[in-house]
Structures are given as structure tokens and as C-alpha cells.
Design a protein around this motif. Structure first.
Motif, PDB file in Angstrom:
ATOM      1  N   GLU A 137       0.834  -1.212   0.000  1.00 49.71           N
ATOM      2  CA  GLU A 137       0.000   0.000   0.000  1.00 49.71           C
ATOM      3  C   GLU A 137       0.863   1.253   0.000  1.00 49.71           C
ATOM      4  O   GLU A 137       0.577   2.218  -0.713  1.00 49.71           O
ATOM      5  N   VAL A 138       1.939   1.239   0.786  1.00 48.56           N
ATOM      6  CA  VAL A 138       2.839   2.396   0.842  1.00 48.56           C
ATOM      7  C   VAL A 138       3.549   2.580  -0.492  1.00 48.56           C
ATOM      8  O   VAL A 138       3.682   3.703  -0.999  1.00 48.56           O
ATOM      9  N   ILE A 139       3.996   1.474  -1.097  1.00 47.63           N
ATOM     10  CA  ILE A 139       4.669   1.555  -2.395  1.00 47.63           C
ATOM     11  C   ILE A 139       3.741   2.145  -3.448  1.00 47.63           C
ATOM     12  O   ILE A 139       4.129   3.016  -4.235  1.00 47.63           O
ATOM     13  N   GLU A 140       2.482   1.693  -3.467  1.00 47.59           N
ATOM     14  CA  GLU A 140       1.526   2.199  -4.453  1.00 47.59           C
ATOM     15  C   GLU A 140       1.237   3.683  -4.223  1.00 47.59           C
ATOM     16  O   GLU A 140       1.131   4.462  -5.186  1.00 47.59           O
ATOM     17  N   LEU A 141       1.128   4.101  -2.950  1.00 45.04           N
ATOM     18  CA  LEU A 141       0.885   5.516  -2.654  1.00 45.04           C
ATOM     19  C   LEU A 141       2.058   6.378  -3.116  1.00 45.04           C
ATOM     20  O   LEU A 141       1.865   7.471  -3.661  1.00 45.04           O
ATOM     21  N   ARG A 142       3.272   5.897  -2.906  1.00 46.17           N
ATOM     22  CA  ARG A 142       4.437   6.661  -3.353  1.00 46.17           C
ATOM     23  C   ARG A 142       4.450   6.793  -4.867  1.00 46.17           C
ATOM     24  O   ARG A 142       4.783   7.855  -5.413  1.00 46.17           O
ATOM     25  N   ARG A 143       4.086   5.718  -5.571  1.00 47.38           N
ATOM     26  CA  ARG A 143       4.038   5.777  -7.033  1.00 47.38           C
ATOM     27  C   ARG A 143       2.988   6.772  -7.503  1.00 47.38           C
ATOM     28  O   ARG A 143       3.222   7.547  -8.442  1.00 47.38           O
ATOM     29  N   ARG A 144       1.825   6.746  -6.851  1.00 50.04           N
ATOM     30  CA  ARG A 144       0.769   7.692  -7.231  1.00 50.04           C
ATOM     31  C   ARG A 144       1.196   9.129  -6.970  1.00 50.04           C
ATOM     32  O   ARG A 144       0.940  10.015  -7.795  1.00 50.04           O
ATOM     33  N   ALA A 145       1.851   9.360  -5.818  1.00 50.51           N
ATOM     34  CA  ALA A 145       2.314  10.720  -5.507  1.00 50.51           C
ATOM     35  C   ALA A 145       3.351  11.188  -6.522  1.00 50.51           C
ATOM     36  O   ALA A 145       3.307  12.331  -6.989  1.00 50.51           O
ATOM     37  N   ASP A 146       4.275  10.302  -6.911  1.00 44.62           N
ATOM     38  CA  ASP A 146       5.282  10.665  -7.917  1.00 44.62           C
ATOM     39  C   ASP A 146       4.627  10.944  -9.264  1.00 44.62           C
ATOM     40  O   ASP A 146       5.002  11.876  -9.981  1.00 44.62           O
ATOM     41  N   ARG A 147       3.639  10.124  -9.615  1.00 44.90           N
ATOM     42  CA  ARG A 147       2.969  10.281 -10.909  1.00 44.90           C
ATOM     43  C   ARG A 147       2.252  11.624 -10.994  1.00 44.90           C
ATOM     44  O   ARG A 147       2.383  12.352 -11.989  1.00 44.90           O
ATOM     45  N   TRP A 148       1.513  11.971  -9.931  1.00 39.97           N
ATOM     46  CA  TRP A 148       0.777  13.234  -9.968  1.00 39.97           C
ATOM     47  C   TRP A 148       1.694  14.433  -9.795  1.00 39.97           C
ATOM     48  O   TRP A 148       1.380  15.528 -10.257  1.00 39.97           O
ATOM     49  N   MET A 149       2.838  14.241  -9.153  1.00 39.23           N
ATOM     50  CA  MET A 149       3.828  15.316  -9.097  1.00 39.23           C
ATOM     51  C   MET A 149       4.335  15.643 -10.506  1.00 39.23           C
ATOM     52  O   MET A 149       4.437  16.811 -10.907  1.00 39.23           O
ATOM     53  N   LEU A 150       4.625  14.591 -11.292  1.00 43.47           N
ATOM     54  CA  LEU A 150       5.085  14.797 -12.667  1.00 43.47           C
ATOM     55  C   LEU A 150       4.013  15.476 -13.511  1.00 43.47           C
ATOM     56  O   LEU A 150       4.302  16.420 -14.268  1.00 43.47           O
ATOM     57  N   LEU A 151       2.765  15.040 -13.360  1.00 39.62           N
ATOM     58  CA  LEU A 151       1.680  15.647 -14.136  1.00 39.62           C
ATOM     59  C   LEU A 151       1.455  17.104 -13.720  1.00 39.62           C
ATOM     60  O   LEU A 151       1.119  17.944 -14.558  1.00 39.62           O
ATOM     61  N   ALA A 152       1.620  17.391 -12.420  1.00 35.47           N
ATOM     62  CA  ALA A 152       1.471  18.773 -11.959  1.00 35.47           C
ATOM     63  C   ALA A 152       2.558  19.665 -12.557  1.00 35.47           C
ATOM     64  O   ALA A 152       2.295  20.801 -12.968  1.00 35.47           O
ATOM     65  N   LEU A 183      -0.994   7.733   5.948  1.00 33.07           N
ATOM     66  CA  LEU A 183      -1.504   7.325   4.645  1.00 33.07           C
ATOM     67  C   LEU A 183      -2.836   7.988   4.318  1.00 33.07           C
ATOM     68  O   LEU A 183      -3.128   8.252   3.152  1.00 33.07           O
ATOM     69  N   ALA A 184      -3.654   8.253   5.337  1.00 31.55           N
ATOM     70  CA  ALA A 184      -4.949   8.906   5.090  1.00 31.55           C
ATOM     71  C   ALA A 184      -4.734  10.309   4.520  1.00 31.55           C
ATOM     72  O   ALA A 184      -5.399  10.711   3.556  1.00 31.55           O
TER      73      ALA A 184
END
Length: 234
Positions: A137-152, A183-184
Motif C-alpha cells: 500500500e505504501v509503495i503504491e501511494l508513493r508511485r501515485r504521488a510521484d505520478r501526480w507530481m510529474l503531471l502537476a 496514509l490517510a
């Protein structure tokens, strides 16, 4: 039950006994009623509840989890057993009963010694002291945060301006929340970034469409005017 004795074994080998009356005690890396100065403990790691029926611990969505004496990751409220250690990062908590045999310190992560993986299928730490790997769950959250950082960041270069900068700040805060085990909060900030990015891209697409229609109409009018004003030859 008036009070209980909780024995804390720290990563550096220190041990301390805390006598706790009935109540709730928050466990964290830097703040709370029980502070564990352990880099593998989250900022808001778990809660210890002392009541008439015994002692219960609840993991609060920590990054590395809370493990029972068998090395299994806790998924809900867990009733502590007397003299059985509970692991949080590199530290352990034990409901210590002086009349019984003193508990042996829980195995410290290191060469050939471990207390079990923090989640099913997780590899054990390698030689020497090392942190348990983060949960899926933590790994997936980090990937999502990195992905949206790039899109931002891309949205700023595409002309979103201030909303894009706000998204970068929120994505950065989401990554920090993941690192702190909150995580929340990370999920909430990632969701906000997603909504703002979609709204910004939608507004940008609408602006481009309006410009296309306006300039298309002007060009069509100019072509029509040029055709009507051209000399006619008989």
C-alpha cells in the motif's frame, strides 16, 4: 486492573519500564504519550489502550506496520499477551508481568535474526540492521504521488500557472505524508491534486477550443471577403 507495566526495548539496546494507568496512549516517532526515537516508527504509528480487560494495541496506518510476537502484521485491534513482545520498527513493547519470567528481548533485525516479515511475501532485511521493506500500500501511494507530481509539473509548463504550482505543493506534501506514515492524509492530498489537475486541463482545453473557433471564424471571414472583392474577368 489499576496499572500495567509496559517494557520498551529501544533499537540501541536500552530498556525502560513504563507504568501506565487505564487510558489511551498514542505511540509515535517524535510525539505522543509514548515516543520511540526510531527511524522505522511512523510519526503517528499506533495506539495503546489500557483497560479493565487488558491491554490492546491498534496500528494507525503506519508505514512499516506493527508485528505480533510471531512476526505477523496486525490488521486490527490486538490484545497483548503477558510477556509477549510487539514490534514497532526496530523497537518492541511488552506487557511485562514481574511475577512471571522476564521476557527475552525480541530478535533485532540483523544478520540471520528476524521476527518475521511485516506483511505476507515481504523479504527479510539483509545483513546488518536494516528497515523492513514498505508495504504494498505504501509503495503504491508513493508511485501515485510521484505520478501526480510529474503531471502537476507538466501542467505548469502547459500554461496552468498558479493552479499547477498549487498541485506541485500538494503532491510534495502527499509524498511527505507517505514517508511519515500518515496514509490517510497522503490519499486525501493525492485526490485533491487529481481533481485540480483535471479541472485545470479541462479549462485549458476549453480555452483552446474557444480560440480555435474564434480564429477559425476570423480566417473564414477574411477568405470570404477576399473572394468577394476579387476582380471579375468577362
Amino acid at each position: 486492573m489499576s496499572t500495567v507495566t509496559i517494557r520498551i526495548n529501544h533499537p540501541d539496546g536500552r530498556a525502560e519500564d513504563r507504568v501506565l494507568p487505564p487510558g489511551s496512549y498514542r505511540i509515535g516517532r517524535e510525539s505522543g504519550e509514548i515516543v520511540l526515537h526510531d527511524p522505522n516508527v511512523s510519526a503517528n504509528h499506533a495506539r495503546l489502550d489500557v483497560g479493565p480487560g487488558g491491554v490492546t494495541i491498534v496500528d494507525l496506518g503506519s508505514s512499516n506496520g506493527t508485528l505480533d510476537a510471531e512476526g505477523r502484521r496486525l490488521t486490527g485491534p490486538y490484545a497483548l499477551e503477558r510477556n509477549a513482545p510487539i514490534r514497532l520498527g526496530g523497537s518492541t513493547l511488552t506487557w511485562f508481568v514481574p511475577s512471571g519470567p522476564p521476557p527475552a528481548p525480541a530478535p533485532f533485525p540483523g544478520a540471520g535474526v528476524h521476527s518475521g516479515p511485516p506483511f505476507p511475501g515481504a523479504p527479510f532485511p539483509g545483513p546488518g540492521y536494516g528497515a523492513y521493506p514498505p508495504s504494498p500500500e505504501v509503495i503504491e501511494l508513493r508511485r501515485r504521488a510521484d505520478r501526480w507530481m510529474l503531471l502537476a509539473i507538466l501542467s505548469v509548463f502547459c500554461g496552468c500557472g498558479l493552479p499547477g504550482i498549487i498541485n506541485i505543493v500538494l503532491a510534495s506534501q502527499a509524498k511527505s505524508a507517505v514517508d511519515q506514515g500518515d496514509l490517510a492524509a497522503a490519499n486525501s492530498k493525492i485526490g485533491t491534486v487529481k481533481i485540480l489537475c483535471l479541472l485545470g486541463w479541462g479549462a485549458m482545453a476549453l480555452s483552446l477550443l474557444i480560440l480555435f473557433v474564434v480564429y477559425g471564424s476570423l480566417i473564414a471571414a477574411m477568405l470570404a471577403g477576399g473572394a468577394s472583392g476579387a476582380p471579375r474577368h468577362f
